[in-house]
Scaffold this motif. Structure first.
Motif, PDB file in Angstrom:
ATOM      1  N   VAL A   1      -1.964   5.515  -0.505  1.00 29.19           N
ATOM      2  CA  VAL A   1      -2.102   4.013   0.297  1.00 29.19           C
ATOM      3  C   VAL A   1      -2.551   4.581   1.691  1.00 29.19           C
ATOM      4  O   VAL A   1      -3.572   3.672   2.155  1.00 29.19           O
ATOM      5  N   THR A   2      -2.322   5.727   2.196  1.00 30.18           N
ATOM      6  CA  THR A   2      -3.013   5.966   3.507  1.00 30.18           C
ATOM      7  C   THR A   2      -4.377   5.935   3.316  1.00 30.18           C
ATOM      8  O   THR A   2      -5.120   5.399   4.196  1.00 30.18           O
ATOM      9  N   ASN A   3      -5.097   6.498   2.243  1.00 31.93           N
ATOM     10  CA  ASN A   3      -6.363   6.625   2.328  1.00 31.93           C
ATOM     11  C   ASN A   3      -6.922   5.195   1.959  1.00 31.93           C
ATOM     12  O   ASN A   3      -8.099   4.901   2.573  1.00 31.93           O
ATOM     13  N   ALA A   4      -6.217   4.487   1.346  1.00 31.53           N
ATOM     14  CA  ALA A   4      -6.886   2.856   1.341  1.00 31.53           C
ATOM     15  C   ALA A   4      -6.852   2.245   2.645  1.00 31.53           C
ATOM     16  O   ALA A   4      -7.981   1.585   2.973  1.00 31.53           O
ATOM     17  N   VAL A   5      -5.741   2.467   3.425  1.00 36.78           N
ATOM     18  CA  VAL A   5      -5.693   1.724   4.831  1.00 36.78           C
ATOM     19  C   VAL A   5      -7.064   2.371   5.810  1.00 36.78           C
ATOM     20  O   VAL A   5      -7.779   1.730   6.422  1.00 36.78           O
ATOM     21  N   GLU A   6      -7.289   3.860   5.634  1.00 36.46           N
ATOM     22  CA  GLU A   6      -8.234   4.268   6.494  1.00 36.46           C
ATOM     23  C   GLU A   6      -9.573   4.240   5.927  1.00 36.46           C
ATOM     24  O   GLU A   6     -10.759   4.070   6.741  1.00 36.46           O
ATOM     25  N   HIS A   7      -9.746   4.036   4.488  1.00 35.39           N
ATOM     26  CA  HIS A   7     -11.286   4.162   4.129  1.00 35.39           C
ATOM     27  C   HIS A   7     -11.615   3.047   3.263  1.00 35.39           C
ATOM     28  O   HIS A   7     -12.707   2.976   2.806  1.00 35.39           O
ATOM     29  N   ALA A   8     -10.804   1.883   3.083  1.00 37.53           N
ATOM     30  CA  ALA A   8     -11.222   0.824   2.242  1.00 37.53           C
ATOM     31  C   ALA A   8     -10.737  -0.611   2.987  1.00 37.53           C
ATOM     32  O   ALA A   8     -10.177  -0.734   3.988  1.00 37.53           O
ATOM     33  N   GLN A   9     -11.318  -1.377   2.120  1.00 35.22           N
ATOM     34  CA  GLN A   9     -11.150  -3.022   2.873  1.00 35.22           C
ATOM     35  C   GLN A   9      -9.739  -3.484   2.473  1.00 35.22           C
ATOM     36  O   GLN A   9      -9.447  -3.232   1.145  1.00 35.22           O
TER      37      GLN A   9
ATOM     38  N   ALA B   1       5.036   3.119   4.412  1.00 33.48           N
ATOM     39  CA  ALA B   1       6.635   2.937   4.239  1.00 33.48           C
ATOM     40  C   ALA B   1       6.720   1.959   3.184  1.00 33.48           C
ATOM     41  O   ALA B   1       7.781   1.966   2.561  1.00 33.48           O
ATOM     42  N   ALA B   2       6.142   0.758   3.192  1.00 33.38           N
ATOM     43  CA  ALA B   2       6.484  -0.342   2.249  1.00 33.38           C
ATOM     44  C   ALA B   2       6.415   0.193   0.882  1.00 33.38           C
ATOM     45  O   ALA B   2       6.887   0.034  -0.138  1.00 33.38           O
ATOM     46  N   ALA B   3       5.246   0.857   0.604  1.00 37.89           N
ATOM     47  CA  ALA B   3       4.802   1.529  -0.640  1.00 37.89           C
ATOM     48  C   ALA B   3       5.986   2.425  -1.134  1.00 37.89           C
ATOM     49  O   ALA B   3       6.596   2.422  -2.312  1.00 37.89           O
TER      50      ALA B   3
ATOM     51  N   CYS C   1       5.075   2.752  12.820  1.00 36.40           N
ATOM     52  CA  CYS C   1       4.810   1.398  12.665  1.00 36.40           C
ATOM     53  C   CYS C   1       6.007   1.112  11.748  1.00 36.40           C
ATOM     54  O   CYS C   1       6.376   1.646  10.744  1.00 36.40           O
ATOM     55  N   ALA C   2       6.802  -0.090  12.106  1.00 40.81           N
ATOM     56  CA  ALA C   2       7.782  -0.614  11.282  1.00 40.81           C
ATOM     57  C   ALA C   2       7.461  -1.344  10.277  1.00 40.81           C
ATOM     58  O   ALA C   2       6.233  -1.962  10.159  1.00 40.81           O
ATOM     59  N   PRO C   3       8.007  -0.998   8.817  1.00 37.89           N
ATOM     60  CA  PRO C   3       7.376  -1.720   7.788  1.00 37.89           C
ATOM     61  C   PRO C   3       7.556  -3.048   7.909  1.00 37.89           C
ATOM     62  O   PRO C   3       8.314  -3.691   8.560  1.00 37.89           O
ATOM     63  N   ALA C   4       6.402  -4.024   7.537  1.00 37.82           N
ATOM     64  CA  ALA C   4       6.370  -5.396   7.321  1.00 37.82           C
ATOM     65  C   ALA C   4       7.455  -5.846   6.383  1.00 37.82           C
ATOM     66  O   ALA C   4       7.855  -5.182   5.540  1.00 37.82           O
TER      67      ALA C   4
END
Length: 166
Positions: A84-92, A53-55, A25-28
């Motif tokens: 960050v990946t954990n936050a995207v996958e497991h959090a709101q 990637a943004a992080a 995914c291209a960074p926003a």
């Protein structure tokens, strides 16, 4: 020694996975960085696959300007990618990245604040078998001097790690 253990683990994992094309995914468009009074750089992240990637981009910019060693930056990048990946996958949403060099550049504190636990797992977690995930905590433990989390009164949570900067 820690780096050697992580290198061996990563080599072992790479041997298990066949070479295949993976869509990236291209960074926003990056959000503006806000500097707090204690020297922390903070940036909102999209709650999607572009967030790691943004992080990494923000961390390279912030730590590069602070003169943090390349080896230390690499460790912080890997740990932050996991957080960050954990936050995207497991959090709101929302997600916020925090990066703070500490003690005259001897350590780096990195954290990710999320909107609290998600009701359902993220798309990647739903698409893979249990063998394909679950290594993030071991990576963070191997590279960080200390790590943990704090649950805020509003239900949001900050997961953080502290690493050597030299």
């Amino acid at each position: 020694m820690t780096t050697m253990i992580v290198d061996e683990q990563l080599d072992s994992l790479l041997e298990q996975w066949p070479d295949e094309r993976v869509p990236v995914c291209a960074p926003a468009e990056p959000e503006p960085v806000v500097w707090t009074a204690d020297g922390t750089a903070e940036c909102a992240l999209a709650h999607d696959a572009s967030a790691p990637a943004a992080a990494r981009h923000l961390i390279q910019t912030v730590l590069g300007a602070q003169g943090v060693s390349d080896e230390a930056v690499d460790s912080v990048l890997l740990v932050a990618s996991e957080l960050v990946t954990n936050a995207v996958e497991h959090a709101q949403a929302p997600l916020t990245l925090h990066v703070r060099p500490q003690h005259t550049g001897e350590q780096v504190w990195v954290g990710v604040t999320d909107g609290g636990p998600a009701m359902v797992e993220g798309a990647w977690m739903r698409s893979c078998s249990p063998e394909e995930h679950g290594r993030g905590r071991a990576i963070i433990t191997a590279l960080a001097h200390d790590h943990g989390h704090h649950t805020h009164t509003n239900g949001h949570a900050t997961y953080w790690a502290q690493l050597a900067a030299a």
